[in-house]
Design a protein around this motif. Structure first.
Motif, PDB file in Angstrom:
ATOM      1  N   ALA A  33       0.826  -1.210   0.000  1.00 27.55           N
ATOM      2  CA  ALA A  33       0.000   0.000   0.000  1.00 27.55           C
ATOM      3  C   ALA A  33       0.859   1.259   0.000  1.00 27.55           C
ATOM      4  N   LEU A  34       1.906   1.262   0.803  1.00 30.32           N
ATOM      5  CA  LEU A  34       2.797   2.427   0.870  1.00 30.32           C
ATOM      6  C   LEU A  34       3.507   2.656  -0.461  1.00 30.32           C
ATOM      7  N   GLN A  35       3.913   1.559  -1.112  1.00 31.89           N
ATOM      8  CA  GLN A  35       4.588   1.699  -2.403  1.00 31.89           C
ATOM      9  C   GLN A  35       3.647   2.242  -3.473  1.00 31.89           C
ATOM     10  N   VAL A  36       2.401   1.757  -3.471  1.00 26.09           N
ATOM     11  CA  VAL A  36       1.420   2.248  -4.442  1.00 26.09           C
ATOM     12  C   VAL A  36       1.145   3.734  -4.195  1.00 26.09           C
ATOM     13  N   LYS A  37       0.917   4.100  -2.940  1.00 25.55           N
ATOM     14  CA  LYS A  37       0.665   5.513  -2.613  1.00 25.55           C
ATOM     15  C   LYS A  37       1.834   6.389  -3.049  1.00 25.55           C
ATOM     16  N   GLU A  38       3.048   5.893  -2.844  1.00 29.50           N
ATOM     17  CA  GLU A  38       4.245   6.665  -3.163  1.00 29.50           C
ATOM     18  C   GLU A  38       4.295   7.046  -4.640  1.00 29.50           C
ATOM     19  N   VAL A  39       3.982   6.089  -5.526  1.00 30.12           N
ATOM     20  CA  VAL A  39       4.062   6.401  -6.955  1.00 30.12           C
ATOM     21  C   VAL A  39       2.849   7.190  -7.436  1.00 30.12           C
ATOM     22  N   VAL A  40       1.670   6.923  -6.857  1.00 30.87           N
ATOM     23  CA  VAL A  40       0.485   7.710  -7.222  1.00 30.87           C
ATOM     24  C   VAL A  40       0.693   9.174  -6.824  1.00 30.87           C
ATOM     25  N   ASP A  41       1.310   9.400  -5.675  1.00 29.41           N
ATOM     26  CA  ASP A  41       1.595  10.766  -5.226  1.00 29.41           C
ATOM     27  C   ASP A  41       2.553  11.490  -6.172  1.00 29.41           C
ATOM     28  N   GLN A  42       3.318  10.722  -6.940  1.00 34.95           N
ATOM     29  CA  GLN A  42       4.248  11.296  -7.921  1.00 34.95           C
ATOM     30  C   GLN A  42       3.580  11.529  -9.277  1.00 34.95           C
ATOM     31  N   GLY A  43       2.263  11.275  -9.344  1.00 37.87           N
ATOM     32  CA  GLY A  43       1.525  11.527 -10.568  1.00 37.87           C
ATOM     33  C   GLY A  43       1.426  10.356 -11.523  1.00 37.87           C
ATOM     34  N   VAL A  44       1.882   9.168 -11.090  1.00 43.73           N
ATOM     35  CA  VAL A  44       1.799   7.982 -11.938  1.00 43.73           C
ATOM     36  C   VAL A  44       0.408   7.354 -11.790  1.00 43.73           C
TER      37      VAL A  44
END
Length: 236
Positions: A33-44
Motif C-alpha cells: 500500500a505504501l509503495q502504491v501511494k508513493e508512486v500515485v503521489d508522484q503523478g503515476v
C-alpha cells in the motif's frame, strides 16, 4: 521525471501471504500500500490486478472435487477479498483507491469499464481491478494483460517475491543467471515462465512490455516507474 505515466501492476496472491501459510499478511499488505501511494503521489496512474491464490485457487479446487467453473468463480471472489484489503490499507496510509469488479458486485465495487478507470486516474485514485476477467478458465495473469492493454498502460509490472527472470529456478539451480532484458521471442523459445501463455501472447501481440521484479523490497515500485534497471524487462 517518471519513465512510465500509466502502469498495470500485477500482484501475486501468494505474495500477500508473506511468511504465513495462508491468508493476508498485514505487514506485506502495508508495504504494498505504501509503495502504491508513493508512486500515485508522484503523478503515476496505477491500475492493479491481484491474484487470489492465498485464499483459493480454482485449479486446486478441481483436484478436490469442485466443478472447474465453480472453482474459478470462487477464485475470482478471492481476488475481490484481496482487492478490498489493499484498498482499505491504501486508504489507511493516506492514499486513494477504488475497486472495480469484472462482474456486478455493488456496493462492494463498481462494475469495471475503461472509462471509469481513466476517470479514477484523473481524480488521483489507484484503480484496483478485481474478479479476474469475469470468466472461468482465465487466470489473473491473463486478466492483468487484458486490463493493461485496455487501459493503455505503458508497461505491465509483475510484482513477485523474486527479483526477475532467471535461466532456471535460482532456488534449485545455483548456476542460474538473471536476465536484465529479454525479448518476447527469446522468452518463448526458452520456455521461461514469465506469465501463462495466454497472458504472455496478449502482451506480445499488443506490444505491452512486462517488468518482473521483487515487490517485497520497499521502494522497488518507485525505482521501476522512474527508470531504474531492476528486475527483468521483457519487450519486443
Amino acid at each position: 521525471m517518471s519513465k512510465y505515466k500509466r502502469v498495470l501492476l500485477k500482484l501475486s496472491g501468494e505474495a500477500l501471504m508473506g511468511n504465513d501459510t495462508y491468508g493476508i499478511n498485514t505487514e506485506v499488505l502495508n508495504t504494498y500500500a505504501l509503495q502504491v501511494k508513493e508512486v500515485v503521489d508522484q503523478g503515476v496512474e496505477v491500475g492493479i490486478v491481484i491474484g487470489g491464490g492465498n485464499i483459493f485457487r480454482g485449479l486446486s479446487g478441481v483436484s478436490k472435487g469442485f466443478d472447474r467453473v465453480k472453482g474459478d468463480q470462487m477464485g475470482m471472489l478471492a481476488t475481490v477479498i484481496n482487492s478490498l484489503a489493499l484498498q482499505s490499507t491504501i486508504e489507511s496510509v493516506g492514499g486513494k483507491a477504488k475497486v472495480f469488479t469484472a462482474t456486478k458486485m455493488e456496493p462492494v465495487g463498481e462494475l469495471y469499464s475503461k472509462a471509469k478507470v481513466l476517470e479514477a486516474f484523473r481524480q488521483g485514485y489507484a484503480a484496483i481491478i478485481a474478479g479476474g476477467t469475469g470468466n472461468p478458465f482465465f487466470t489473473t495473469d491473463t486478466a492483468s494483460a487484458l486490463r493493461g492493454v485496455e487501459i493503455e498502460a505503458e508497461a505491465l509490472l509483475k510484482g513477485t517475491r523474486v527479483d526477475g527472470i532467471y535461466t532456471a529456478d535460482p532456488e534449485k539451480d545455483p548456476k542460474a543467471t538473471k536476465y536484465n532484458t529479454i525479448t518476447f521471442d527469446q522468452a518463448y523459445e526458452q520456455r521461461l515462465k514469465v506469465m501463462d501463455l495466454t497472458a504472455f501472447t496478449m502482451c506480445s501481440e499488443n506490444n505491452l512490455p512486462i517488468v518482473v521484479f521483487d515487490m517485497n523490497t520497499p521502494g522497488n515500485l518507485k525505482k521501476i516507474v522512474f527508470g531504474e534497471n531492476i528486475g527483468t524487462l521483457v519487450k519486443k
